[in-house]
Motif scaffolding. Structure first.
Motif, PDB file in Angstrom:
ATOM      1  N   ASN A  62       0.812  -1.227   0.000  1.00 51.74           N
ATOM      2  CA  ASN A  62       0.000   0.000   0.000  1.00 51.74           C
ATOM      3  C   ASN A  62       0.842   1.272   0.000  1.00 51.74           C
ATOM      4  OD1 ASN A  62      -1.754  -2.133   0.492  1.00 51.74           O
ATOM      5  ND2 ASN A  62      -3.083  -0.965   1.849  1.00 51.74           N
ATOM      6  N   VAL A  63       2.051   1.170  -0.524  1.00 54.64           N
ATOM      7  CA  VAL A  63       2.931   2.336  -0.576  1.00 54.64           C
ATOM      8  C   VAL A  63       2.523   3.263  -1.725  1.00 54.64           C
ATOM      9  CG1 VAL A  63       5.276   2.997  -1.321  1.00 54.64           C
ATOM     10  CG2 VAL A  63       4.955   1.440   0.603  1.00 54.64           C
ATOM     11  N   VAL A  64       2.655   4.554  -1.490  1.00 54.51           N
ATOM     12  CA  VAL A  64       2.437   5.568  -2.518  1.00 54.51           C
ATOM     13  C   VAL A  64       3.779   5.920  -3.144  1.00 54.51           C
ATOM     14  CG1 VAL A  64       1.849   7.999  -2.900  1.00 54.51           C
ATOM     15  CG2 VAL A  64       0.347   6.539  -1.522  1.00 54.51           C
ATOM     16  N   SER A  65       3.861   5.786  -4.476  1.00 64.46           N
ATOM     17  CA  SER A  65       5.080   6.153  -5.204  1.00 64.46           C
ATOM     18  C   SER A  65       4.684   6.553  -6.620  1.00 64.46           C
ATOM     19  CB  SER A  65       6.066   4.983  -5.236  1.00 64.46           C
ATOM     20  OG  SER A  65       7.258   5.355  -5.909  1.00 64.46           O
ATOM     21  N   PRO A  66       4.334   7.821  -6.833  1.00 63.46           N
ATOM     22  CA  PRO A  66       3.863   8.256  -8.149  1.00 63.46           C
ATOM     23  C   PRO A  66       4.832   7.957  -9.289  1.00 63.46           C
ATOM     24  CG  PRO A  66       3.420   9.942  -6.506  1.00 63.46           C
ATOM     25  CD  PRO A  66       4.280   8.914  -5.842  1.00 63.46           C
ATOM     26  N   ASP A  67       6.130   8.090  -9.063  1.00 67.49           N
ATOM     27  CA  ASP A  67       7.100   7.797 -10.117  1.00 67.49           C
ATOM     28  C   ASP A  67       7.049   6.332 -10.529  1.00 67.49           C
ATOM     29  OD1 ASP A  67       7.936  10.387 -10.219  1.00 67.49           O
ATOM     30  OD2 ASP A  67       9.806  10.074  -9.133  1.00 67.49           O
ATOM     31  N   ILE A  68       6.941   5.451  -9.545  1.00 66.24           N
ATOM     32  CA  ILE A  68       6.891   4.026  -9.870  1.00 66.24           C
ATOM     33  C   ILE A  68       5.567   3.677 -10.533  1.00 66.24           C
ATOM     34  CG2 ILE A  68       6.916   1.686  -8.908  1.00 66.24           C
ATOM     35  CD1 ILE A  68       8.925   2.607  -6.862  1.00 66.24           C
ATOM     36  N   TYR A  69       4.487   4.306 -10.113  1.00 63.77           N
ATOM     37  CA  TYR A  69       3.199   4.070 -10.775  1.00 63.77           C
ATOM     38  C   TYR A  69       3.293   4.424 -12.264  1.00 63.77           C
ATOM     39  CZ  TYR A  69       1.098   4.106  -6.031  1.00 63.77           C
ATOM     40  OH  TYR A  69       0.770   3.864  -4.714  1.00 63.77           O
TER      41      TYR A  69
END
Length: 363
Positions: free
Chosen positions: A134-141
């Motif tokens: 449930n980690v947020v990581s916009p770059d990885i998304y």
């Protein structure tokens, strides 16, 4: 290990399901007891778990450039010519959701129209890799979407010059972020889009004050010490687990999808207590996420923004449309709210989506 969930009292669940957008003045940390799934009134036209008899589905995995394994469902029309190169569409799920929530529905409906489609779980969610969960990581998304292009563009049934993308809710902003730096995405559409950066910085209709923002940032920073030394992981925002007389209209809207059989889905290895809730220390990274900056550089590739006329998230599609360069289109669905466009097949403008991708993914 115990996990705490922090729920803002005035939650604006994320366009995806789930991430919260408005941080209120007093955040409350408490354990969430697992409540049984409650069935709400039947929603007219809702069909999140639609299964098409016109397509075949293959579970697939592929690596992104962070060497993380991304899981997806590949939908292939049964009438497809296996010896031809065909257009393809990548479909991203709402923030905090998984591919089984809304993304599979859109992917199958578009496959019914002759497209090869791929719904995927973003990293850290669903069946895709990534720890902690449930980690947020916009770059990885955004990288996950580009990795999906890598996968599709190397399949013999796909024309790598005719790959489009559709982002639902939070994935709309991630799709735009990917498209700005990946010209292989030839046509970009969003549905009920959330700008996850603006939503977390400012709240809906800029309802979050600077002091509230600073408080949220400080709380996340202090929580890093707790988790670094082995303490409990905290989660934030997402969809509430129960309703009461004080529940807001937005809380009720998301609850009706994520906490009832209409759209409830718990991935293997997860818990209903944690679904839709990003970790507190990672969610703060959305404060540095500006997906609409330089959106005009996507031109001349076409963009389509679909939103409901009653959607609480409508402001984000309108903002993106205003900033984008031509060709662009803003399509407002009458009598539709934000979550309505997740699964209400009688309201979702299938013809508009089909004509958009047919027009722009032709040779």
């Amino acid at each position: 290990m115990k996990h705490l969930v922090i729920l803002p009292l005035l939650i604006s669940a994320i366009g995806t399901t789930t991430a919260a957008v408005a941080l209120d003045k007093t955040q409350v940390s408490r354990q969430i007891s697992q409540a049984p799934v409650q069935q709400s009134a039947v929603v007219n036209g809702a069909d999140n778990f639609y299964k098409s008899d016109k397509v075949t589905m293959q579970k697939i995995t592929f690596k992104n450039q962070y060497n993380m394994q991304v899981a997806g469902n590949l939908f292939i029309p049964k009438t497809l010519n296996p010896n031809a190169k065909n257009p393809a569409i990548i479909v991203g799920h709402p923030m905090g959701a998984v591919k089984e929530q809304s993304a599979n529905l859109y992917a199958q409906k578009l496959a019914d129209q002759g497209f090869v489609t791929l719904s995927l779980d973003l990293s850290f969610w669903g069946e895709s890799e990534g720890q902690p969960r449930n980690v947020v990581s916009p770059d990885i998304y955004a990288e996950d979407f580009s990795a999906a292009v890598d996968f599709l563009g190397t399949q013999k049934i796909v024309d790598r010059n005719r790959i489009g993308i559709l982002g639902i809710c939070g994935s709309g902003s991630f799709a735009i972020s990917a498209a700005k730096i990946d010209p292989r995405l030839k046509a970009i559409a969003t549905v009920s889009m959330y700008d996850m950066g603006a939503a977390n910085r400012n709240g809906l209709r800029r309802s979050t004050t600077l002091e509230q923002r600073k408080k949220a940032i400080a709380e996340a920073a202090e929580q890093r010490y707790v988790e670094f030394t082995g303490g409990e992981t905290k989660y934030t925002s997402g969809t509430v687990h129960e309703l009461n007389e004080n529940s807001t209209a937005i809380e009720r809207e998301f609850y009706d999808f994520y906490r009832t059989p209409r759209g409830e889905y718990t991935p293997q290895g997860s818990s209903p207590k944690q679904t839709t809730h990003p970790t507190l220390t990672s969610n703060i990274k959305f404060m540095n996420f500006y997906p609409f900056n330089d959106i005009e550089t996507i031109s001349p590739r076409p963009m389509l923004f679909i939103t409901g006329d009653n959607a609480h998230s409508r402001e984000f599609s309108e903002d993106a449309y205003k900033r984008a360069a031509e060709p662009k289109d803003l399509y407002i669905v009458p009598n539709a709210g934000h979550v309505d466009l997740y699964d209400r097949v009688n309201l979702i403008p299938w013809e508009k989506l089909t004509s958009f991708f047919n027009q722009h993914l032709t040779r």
